[in-house]
Write an enzyme that holds these catalytic residues in place. Structure first.
Site, mmCIF file in Angstrom:
data_model
loop_
_atom_site.group_PDB
_atom_site.id
_atom_site.type_symbol
_atom_site.label_atom_id
_atom_site.label_comp_id
_atom_site.label_asym_id
_atom_site.label_seq_id
_atom_site.Cartn_x
_atom_site.Cartn_y
_atom_site.Cartn_z
ATOM 1 N N CYS A 161 0.901 -0.995 -0.020
ATOM 2 C CA CYS A 161 -0.041 -0.145 -0.107
ATOM 3 C C CYS A 161 0.694 1.157 0.133
ATOM 4 C CB CYS A 161 -0.855 -0.038 1.040
ATOM 5 S SG CYS A 161 -0.045 0.191 2.611
ATOM 6 N N HIS A 173 -4.792 5.975 8.312
ATOM 7 C CA HIS A 173 -3.285 6.173 9.006
ATOM 8 C C HIS A 173 -2.609 7.264 8.010
ATOM 9 C CE1 HIS A 173 -3.563 2.914 6.002
ATOM 10 N NE2 HIS A 173 -2.299 3.343 5.793
#
Length: 634
Positions: free
Chosen positions: A388, A553
């Site tokens: 990611c 995040h």
């Protein structure tokens, strides 16, 4: 539902078009510089160097787009066949074939991909290269002939319809409304056809009689594009924000309007900003009597001022027409960039609702949760990498899910997580969210790439496990752990009851993310800047994970703002919208040196089951919620 599906389709189509153009922006800039400098009306007119302009726009740019479009579908072979097919529309027409390249490039990649799938496993050993080369050549040649005879003329016919529509609106005297056709057509790279094929001939007739014509400025007005690029400068994200200042100079001073088209393709709703900006500019020009004495090419502010009739009022009208168009376009673009949702996926949302009601996987979700894997499957893989943007949140959860499946299947294969920028060159199998797959493929083009919409639930997991079980396995490594082991932090340092908040309500996802970020800041886990980095990360690619769970995040750059690992859990019984997806459990993540991965792994495994989600979403106490995760730190 139908309206939302159309919206999703338009956005995906726009993103695909953008993916064909954006990698080639350097070529557009090179052509733009040469055009602005050396054409007869340029900054440094040069008859010899001006010879570069035509071949670049006629051959180089469409071929690059066609190659890229084919490669997006089927890697190198798709790119080669796409470029061959694009040559047909280039030669078969008299206008720059950007639109034809966007059709034939992907079509070429699709055709050769389907052919390879059809003959897979049927070629005798030693004949593979012969078949590969001749199949690409024959199919590419046939597509080039088809595009020469059919697609090229069809695109020209479409252009003719567009021309007729503009001419009809001009004849009715509703001049500002011409922007409804002109601005979208510009984004399809039909600007030269409109400007020089329709507007300029009519304007020349008016200029013979009146000495000027406003029609010269309908397409050439740099205001709408300027407003969009300025909005990206202030409110954009990532590469678009970083490249916008340079694009402003090329577009406004150099007059190369094509530079801003990909910015609209990245977010198709911005076409409304271009239309409204164009209409405002035309209205101002008509109201104040603006116009030019001749055609302007390129549409540079310098060229426009040079061709403005030597009349003080005309200068004022033209300048205001450009500035007002830019101001309106900027205002609309800023609103869209600040408020638009990046993720829709309404069909998946419906499938998730079915799963909740039935307590089992939906076949609809299975059909649409992922894209077809690309690349060549390795013979004896021993590692799967989840990737990611930051490599510390969604990818870690996905790696944990698959590691559990590997263990249950008796497979001794490593499952690790990584950021895309840190993918090793020898990566064998890479799994990413579908929006990030192009970046991962650019980083490690030789890997086998799997795209998923949801890290918590995807049919691609079971397909991969089945394929690995059936494949001949090499000696597996002794350890098959997902990520670096936690160094010093214990579970009690990462997740504590004080960081769990029950029965929360939020107006939107940004409010929820900021609340989670504030908890991490107040707990001494991160610096203040981490909160905005969490918002930026979700805007880049949604942190919705499936099963009503989101794990916001920070970006990769925000890792330096992390002081120590921490997790906060927000229970949102009524849910909060994450771009078309309902989130009832939000896990705010901050990771330092891998110390958060053990507990994140536990969260991932727990959240892969909807039964556990329902228990946590309805938990009455913090202890009850933590018991579901694993009884940590009571």
């Amino acid at each position: 539902m139908a309206q939302n599906n159309i919206k999703v389709g338009v956005q995906k189509f726009g993103n695909f078009l953008s993916s064909m153009v954006m990698p080639n922006i350097g070529a557009f800039i090179a052509w733009g510089f040469i055009t602005a400098l050396f054409i007869p009306t340029g900054w440094l007119p040069n008859e010899a160097l001006n010879e570069l302009v035509g071949p670049m726009v006629t051959y180089l740019l469409p071929l690059l787009i066609g190659y890229t479009g084919g490669k997006l579908i089927y890697d190198q072979r798709g790119g080669v066949v796409g470029a061959i097919a694009t040559m047909g529309v280039i030669v078969g027409t008299d206008i720059p074939m950007f639109l034809g390249a966007m059709i034939m490039g992907p079509l070429g990649g699709f055709v050769i991909k389907k052919f390879d799938q059809l003959i897979e496993g049927k070629i005798k050993a030693g004949f593979e290269m012969l078949v590969n080369n001749f199949s690409a050549g024959i199919l590419g040649g046939l597509l080039a002939v088809l595009s020469f005879l059919g697609v090229g003329p069809a695109v020209e016919t479409f252009t003719g319809w567009l021309v007729a529509g503009v001419d009809w609106m001009v004849g009715l005297g509703i001049l500002p409304l011409t922007s409804i056709l002109i601005e979208p057509a510009k984004v399809l790279f039909l600007n030269n056809a409109i400007n020089h094929g329709v507007l300029s001939p009519i304007a020349l007739e008016q200029a013979k009689q009146n000495g000027e014509s406003v029609l010269f400025l309908l397409e050439a007005n740099p205001g709408p594009g300027l407003g969009i690029l300025l909005a990206y400068m202030f409110f954009g994200k990532g590469n678009a924000k970083q490249s916008a200042p340079g694009a402003v100079i090329i577009q406004f001073v150099g007059g190369i309007h094509e530079i801003y088209f990909p910015y609209i393709l990245m977010k198709p709703k911005l076409i409304f900003a271009a239309i409204l900006g164009g209409m405002s500019g035309v209205f101002t020009l008509v109201l104040l009597g603006g116009g030019l004495s001749g055609p302007v090419s390129p549409g540079s502010i310098i060229a426009i001022l040079l061709i403005t009739p030597k009349d003080g009022g005309m200068y004022l009208a033209n300048i205001l027409g450009i500035l007002i168009a830019a101001a309106v376009s900027f205002a609309v673009s800023a609103f869209i960039l600040k408020t638009s949702k990046e993720k829709e996926a309404d069909l998946e949302e419906a499938a998730n609702r079915m799963q909740e009601m039935k307590g089992k996987k939906s076949s609809v979700a299975a059909s649409f949760a992922s894209q077809t894997p690309t690349g060549e499957f390795p013979e004896n893989p021993n590692k799967v990498i989840f990737a990611c943007d930051a490599g510390m949140g969604s990818s870690a959860m996905g790696a944990s899910i698959l590691r559990k499946k590997f263990k249950e299947a008796g497979l001794n294969i490593t499952s690790v997580n990584s950021s895309i920028s840190n993918l090793p060159s020898d990566a064998e199998i890479v799994i990413t969210q579908e929006e990030l797959t192009p970046r991962a493929k650019n980083k490690v083009p030789n890997a086998y790439h799997i795209s998923v919409d949801s890290f918590l639930q995807s049919p691609e997991y079971d397909k991969l496990v089945d394929r690995l079980q059936n494949a001949s396995s090499a000696e597996a490594p002794a350890e098959a752990e997902a990520a670096p082991a936690a160094e010093t932090a214990s579970d009690s340092d990462v997740l504590i009851k004080e960081n769990i908040y029950l029965n929360q309500k939020f107006a939107d996802k940004d409010e929820a993310i900021r609340f989670a970020g504030r908890v991490l800041v107040d707990g001494g886990y991160v610096e203040e800047s981490y909160i905005e980095a969490m918002i930026e990360r979700d805007n880049m690619t949604s942190t919705y994970m499936g099963n009503d769970v989101a794990i916001p995040h920070g970006t990769e750059d925000a890792k330096k703002a992390v002081i120590k690992s921490g997790v906060t859990i927000l229970q949102i019984p009524d849910g909060v919208d994450f771009g078309g997806q309902k989130v009832r459990l939000l896990f705010g993540i901050a990771g330092k040196d891998g110390t958060h991965l053990e507990i994140l792994s536990g969260i991932a495994v727990t959240c892969s089951e909807m039964e556990n989600i329902e228990k946590m979403a309805s938990a009455q106490t913090k202890e009850e919620l933590m018991d579901v995760i694993g009884g940590l730190n009571k």
